[in-house]
Design an enzyme around this catalytic site. Structure first.
Site, PDB file in Angstrom:
ATOM      1  N   GLY A  40      11.627   0.848   8.983  1.00 31.74           N
ATOM      2  CA  GLY A  40      10.570   1.766   8.508  1.00 31.74           C
ATOM      3  C   GLY A  40       9.934   2.532   9.656  1.00 31.74           C
ATOM      4  O   GLY A  40       8.789   2.987   9.577  1.00 31.74           O
TER       5      GLY A  40
ATOM      6  N   THR B 218      10.220   5.414  10.823  1.00 27.90           N
ATOM      7  CA  THR B 218       9.910   6.842  10.729  1.00 27.90           C
ATOM      8  C   THR B 218       8.723   7.100   9.807  1.00 27.90           C
ATOM      9  O   THR B 218       8.376   8.245   9.541  1.00 27.90           O
ATOM     10  CB  THR B 218      11.128   7.638  10.188  1.00 27.90           C
ATOM     11  OG1 THR B 218      11.391   7.172   8.850  1.00 27.90           O
ATOM     12  CG2 THR B 218      12.368   7.417  11.049  1.00 27.90           C
ATOM     13  N   GLY B 219       8.106   6.037   9.316  1.00 27.27           N
ATOM     14  CA  GLY B 219       7.007   6.187   8.350  1.00 27.27           C
ATOM     15  C   GLY B 219       5.667   6.417   9.017  1.00 27.27           C
ATOM     16  O   GLY B 219       5.570   6.564  10.246  1.00 27.27           O
ATOM     17  N   VAL B 220       4.619   6.422   8.191  1.00 24.70           N
ATOM     18  CA  VAL B 220       3.264   6.734   8.663  1.00 24.70           C
ATOM     19  C   VAL B 220       2.867   5.813   9.818  1.00 24.70           C
ATOM     20  O   VAL B 220       2.494   6.281  10.896  1.00 24.70           O
ATOM     21  CB  VAL B 220       2.245   6.604   7.499  1.00 24.70           C
ATOM     22  CG1 VAL B 220       0.818   6.810   8.005  1.00 24.70           C
ATOM     23  CG2 VAL B 220       2.572   7.611   6.399  1.00 24.70           C
ATOM     24  N   ILE B 221       2.972   4.496   9.623  1.00 24.12           N
ATOM     25  CA  ILE B 221       2.580   3.584  10.701  1.00 24.12           C
ATOM     26  C   ILE B 221       3.782   3.233  11.585  1.00 24.12           C
ATOM     27  O   ILE B 221       3.620   2.976  12.781  1.00 24.12           O
ATOM     28  CB  ILE B 221       1.875   2.304  10.150  1.00 24.12           C
ATOM     29  CG1 ILE B 221       1.207   1.510  11.285  1.00 24.12           C
ATOM     30  CG2 ILE B 221       2.812   1.420   9.358  1.00 24.12           C
ATOM     31  CD1 ILE B 221       0.114   2.200  12.025  1.00 24.12           C
ATOM     32  N   GLY B 222       4.999   3.272  11.014  1.00 24.12           N
ATOM     33  CA  GLY B 222       6.187   2.890  11.779  1.00 24.12           C
ATOM     34  C   GLY B 222       6.339   3.698  13.059  1.00 24.12           C
ATOM     35  O   GLY B 222       6.608   3.155  14.138  1.00 24.12           O
TER      36      GLY B 222
ATOM     37  N   LYS C 141       3.075  -8.008  -1.378  1.00 27.39           N
ATOM     38  CA  LYS C 141       2.876  -8.604  -0.040  1.00 27.39           C
ATOM     39  C   LYS C 141       2.643 -10.115  -0.166  1.00 27.39           C
ATOM     40  O   LYS C 141       3.085 -10.893   0.680  1.00 27.39           O
ATOM     41  CB  LYS C 141       1.714  -7.916   0.686  1.00 27.39           C
ATOM     42  CG  LYS C 141       2.059  -6.489   1.135  1.00 27.39           C
ATOM     43  CD  LYS C 141       0.953  -5.833   1.943  1.00 27.39           C
ATOM     44  CE  LYS C 141       1.372  -4.431   2.373  1.00 27.39           C
ATOM     45  NZ  LYS C 141       0.315  -3.700   3.102  1.00 27.39           N
TER      46      LYS C 141
ATOM     47  N   ARG D 171       4.689 -13.179   1.650  1.00 27.83           N
ATOM     48  CA  ARG D 171       4.071 -14.300   2.381  1.00 27.83           C
ATOM     49  C   ARG D 171       4.538 -15.631   1.804  1.00 27.83           C
ATOM     50  O   ARG D 171       4.837 -16.573   2.540  1.00 27.83           O
ATOM     51  CB  ARG D 171       2.541 -14.231   2.267  1.00 27.83           C
ATOM     52  CG  ARG D 171       1.910 -13.239   3.214  1.00 27.83           C
ATOM     53  CD  ARG D 171       0.430 -13.536   3.354  1.00 27.83           C
ATOM     54  NE  ARG D 171      -0.234 -12.507   4.146  1.00 27.83           N
ATOM     55  CZ  ARG D 171      -1.477 -12.626   4.611  1.00 27.83           C
ATOM     56  NH1 ARG D 171      -2.184 -13.709   4.335  1.00 27.83           N
ATOM     57  NH2 ARG D 171      -2.026 -11.676   5.328  1.00 27.83           N
TER      58      ARG D 171
HETATM   59  N1  LIG Z   1      -4.349   0.048   6.381  1.00 31.02           N
HETATM   60  C1  LIG Z   1      -4.103   1.216   5.827  1.00 31.02           C
HETATM   61  O1  LIG Z   1      -5.011   2.036   5.620  1.00 31.02           O
HETATM   62  C2  LIG Z   1      -2.685   1.579   5.491  1.00 31.02           C
HETATM   63  C3  LIG Z   1      -2.350   2.904   5.173  1.00 31.02           C
HETATM   64  C4  LIG Z   1      -1.022   3.207   4.911  1.00 31.02           C
HETATM   65  C5  LIG Z   1      -0.052   2.196   4.949  1.00 31.02           C
HETATM   66  N2  LIG Z   1      -0.435   0.916   5.231  1.00 31.02           N
HETATM   67  C6  LIG Z   1       0.578  -0.167   5.248  1.00 31.02           C
HETATM   68  O2  LIG Z   1       1.541   0.109   6.261  1.00 31.02           O
HETATM   69  C7  LIG Z   1       2.835  -0.308   5.800  1.00 31.02           C
HETATM   70  C8  LIG Z   1       3.801   0.867   5.908  1.00 31.02           C
HETATM   71  O3  LIG Z   1       3.318   1.906   5.054  1.00 31.02           O
HETATM   72  P1  LIG Z   1       3.629   3.441   5.391  1.00 31.02           P
HETATM   73  O4  LIG Z   1       2.671   4.250   4.574  1.00 31.02           O
HETATM   74  O5  LIG Z   1       3.692   3.620   6.866  1.00 31.02           O
HETATM   75  O6  LIG Z   1       5.083   3.550   4.766  1.00 31.02           O
HETATM   76  P2  LIG Z   1       5.881   4.876   4.415  1.00 31.02           P
HETATM   77  O7  LIG Z   1       5.558   5.887   5.438  1.00 31.02           O
HETATM   78  O8  LIG Z   1       5.688   5.205   2.971  1.00 31.02           O
HETATM   79  O9  LIG Z   1       7.395   4.362   4.546  1.00 31.02           O
HETATM   80  C9  LIG Z   1       7.808   3.766   5.748  1.00 31.02           C
HETATM   81  C10 LIG Z   1       9.298   3.767   5.857  1.00 31.02           C
HETATM   82  O10 LIG Z   1       9.857   2.798   4.986  1.00 31.02           O
HETATM   83  C11 LIG Z   1      11.182   3.194   4.656  1.00 31.02           C
HETATM   84  N3  LIG Z   1      11.244   3.212   3.188  1.00 31.02           N
HETATM   85  C12 LIG Z   1      10.346   3.762   2.354  1.00 31.02           C
HETATM   86  N4  LIG Z   1      10.703   3.567   1.065  1.00 31.02           N
HETATM   87  C13 LIG Z   1      11.836   2.842   1.094  1.00 31.02           C
HETATM   88  C14 LIG Z   1      12.681   2.310   0.105  1.00 31.02           C
HETATM   89  N5  LIG Z   1      12.417   2.436  -1.196  1.00 31.02           N
HETATM   90  N6  LIG Z   1      13.762   1.615   0.520  1.00 31.02           N
HETATM   91  C15 LIG Z   1      14.027   1.454   1.818  1.00 31.02           C
HETATM   92  N7  LIG Z   1      13.248   1.941   2.811  1.00 31.02           N
HETATM   93  C16 LIG Z   1      12.170   2.621   2.450  1.00 31.02           C
HETATM   94  C17 LIG Z   1      11.415   4.565   5.266  1.00 31.02           C
HETATM   95  O11 LIG Z   1      12.020   4.379   6.532  1.00 31.02           O
HETATM   96  P3  LIG Z   1      13.464   4.910   6.962  1.00 31.02           P
HETATM   97  O12 LIG Z   1      13.821   6.059   6.085  1.00 31.02           O
HETATM   98  O13 LIG Z   1      13.306   5.254   8.401  1.00 31.02           O
HETATM   99  O14 LIG Z   1      14.394   3.781   6.755  1.00 31.02           O
HETATM  100  C18 LIG Z   1       9.994   5.055   5.467  1.00 31.02           C
HETATM  101  O15 LIG Z   1       9.858   5.999   6.483  1.00 31.02           O
HETATM  102  C19 LIG Z   1       2.664  -0.823   4.388  1.00 31.02           C
HETATM  103  O16 LIG Z   1       2.575  -2.227   4.413  1.00 31.02           O
HETATM  104  C20 LIG Z   1       1.349  -0.220   3.942  1.00 31.02           C
HETATM  105  O17 LIG Z   1       0.668  -1.011   2.988  1.00 31.02           O
HETATM  106  C21 LIG Z   1      -1.709   0.593   5.535  1.00 31.02           C
END
Ligand SMILES: NC(=O)c1ccc[n+]([C@@H]2O[C@H](COP(=O)([O-])OP(=O)(O)OC[C@H]3O[C@@H](n4cnc5c(N)ncnc54)[C@H](OP(=O)(O)O)[C@@H]3O)[C@@H](O)[C@H]2O)c1
Length: 319
Positions: free
Chosen positions: A10, A12-16, A132, A136
């Site tokens: 992950g 390339t995602g928001v936090i990744g 989640k 766990r």
């Molecule tokens: N604390 C906060 O305020 C907050 C805010 C946002 C997120 N979060 C948490 O941070 C974590 C990541 O969230 P995010 O928003 O960063 O995620 P995201 O950007 O929606 O997705 C992250 C990455 O996951 C992979 N992915 C997404 N959907 C998929 C699917 N159906 N199957 C396989 N791979 C998939 C893709 O990576 P690739 O294409 O590179 O494989 C995507 O770039 C989560 O646990 C979320 O709850 C927390």
């Protein structure tokens, strides 16, 4: 065993992508940093991936739903850091089982980076926590004996909390361009926030201090504030008085209920914002210092960034 060879899912995602940046900033502590990304992201997020590669990140392009490809990728690493988005959270159960089966992976950091899903007795029934919690439960079950894990609990990302929720401002919004805000609760309720950059530093701290992080939740924050204090800082930095509205906790609960009835895609966010406003991001003690985090980002820095570069309070790294 220290974490030296890190594979990010992950990435390339928001936090990744922030996590990969943080690993690169601390690369002297690691032997190798790699990412496993989808073919879709490899095409659509080419610039980001090229920038990682140019700084020494190994890139595996594959399908997380193909066990052989995942096992093959695991071979070169000892630690998996998952930053998978919410639609792939439950997929982690399979990915963890594969890591347990692999001969090299010793540690799996599941995708959490948010609200404490075990804060108190109410947490277990909250809708957004369910997947989640399942992850766990699997990590803590008898099925996993070899792998170590750490849950990174950081509360809301400060950068997004102070953003503009243009489409549904009643769930809390700060709009520096139009100088208006909708504050949650009475504006006085305390909330603990963590910047995404600090989440990256937290990850590096956790990987460097396994002795204090293994098999538990590590809880950190950048700072504790209130909606009123955030507004005051925006007003100070924009040198202007803003128009302010409020969404009381009761109104937030009603909006949350309606969002689920209407199958609104933001319904989880209503729940999370209600949880945060009810005080479930607050602790008497944090783990910041035990993993070497002594200097954290500040509210002033976050607002400076938000004024210079207004952000949406809801972001998705999905394609
Ligand atoms: N604390 C906060 O305020 C907050 C805010 C946002 C997120 N979060 C948490 O941070 C974590 C990541 O969230 P995010 O928003 O960063 O995620 P995201 O950007 O929606 O997705 C992250 C990455 O996951 C992979 N992915 C997404 N959907 C998929 C699917 N159906 N199957 C396989 N791979 C998939 C893709 O990576 P690739 O294409 O590179 O494989 C995507 O770039 C989560 O646990 C979320 O709850 C927390």
């Amino acid at each position: 065993m220290p974490a030296r060879k890190i594979l990010v899912l992950g990435a390339t995602g928001v936090i990744g992508k922030v996590l990969v940046e943080a690993l690169l900033c601390g690369k002297e502590h690691f032997d190798s940093i790699g990412i496993f990304t989808s073919a879709e992201s490899a095409t659509n997020k080419q610039a980001l991936i090229e920038s990682f590669k140019s700084r020494g990140v190994s890139v595996v392009i594959g399908d997380l739903y193909n066990d052989d490809q995942v096992l093959e990728a695991y071979r070169d690493y000892d630690t998996v850091v998952s930053a998978l988005g919410r639609y792939a959270i439950d997929k982690q159960v399979d990915l963890i089982a594969l890591a347990e089966r692999s001969s090299t992976i010793a540690r799996f950091i599941p995708s959490e980076y948010g609200t404490d899903i075990a804060y108190d007795a109410t947490s277990v029934t909250e809708m957004p926590h369910q997947k989640k919690l399942k992850v766990r439960k699997f990590l803590e079950s008898g099925a996993i004996s070899r792998l170590k894990y750490t849950y990174l609990v950081v509360g809301p990302f400060a950068d997004l909390y102070v953003g503009n929720m243009a489409q549904e401002p009643e769930m809390g919004s700060f709009d520096p361009e139009n100088k208006k805000a909708t504050l949650l609760g009475e504006g006085t309720e305390q909330i603990s926030l963590t910047t995404m950059a600090d989440v990256g530093r937290l990850l590096v701290g956790v990987l460097r201090h396994p002795e204090v992080c293994d098999n538990k939740a590590i809880k950190v924050n950048s700072f504790t504030t209130t909606p009123n204090a955030i507004l005051a800082e925006f007003e100070r930095q924009t040198n202007s008085k803003w128009n302010v509205e409020y969404t009381s906790i009761d109104q937030l609960r009603q909006l949350e209920k309606k969002a689920y009835e209407d199958q609104n895609s933001l319904s989880s966010l209503y729940t999370l914002r209600r949880i945060w406003t009810e005080g479930r991001t607050l602790y008497e003690k944090r783990d910041n210092e035990s993993i070497g985090l002594t200097k954290m980002d500040t509210l002033e820095m976050v607002i400076q960034q938000a004024v210079a570069n207004p952000v949406s309070a809801f972001q998705s790294g999905k394609l």
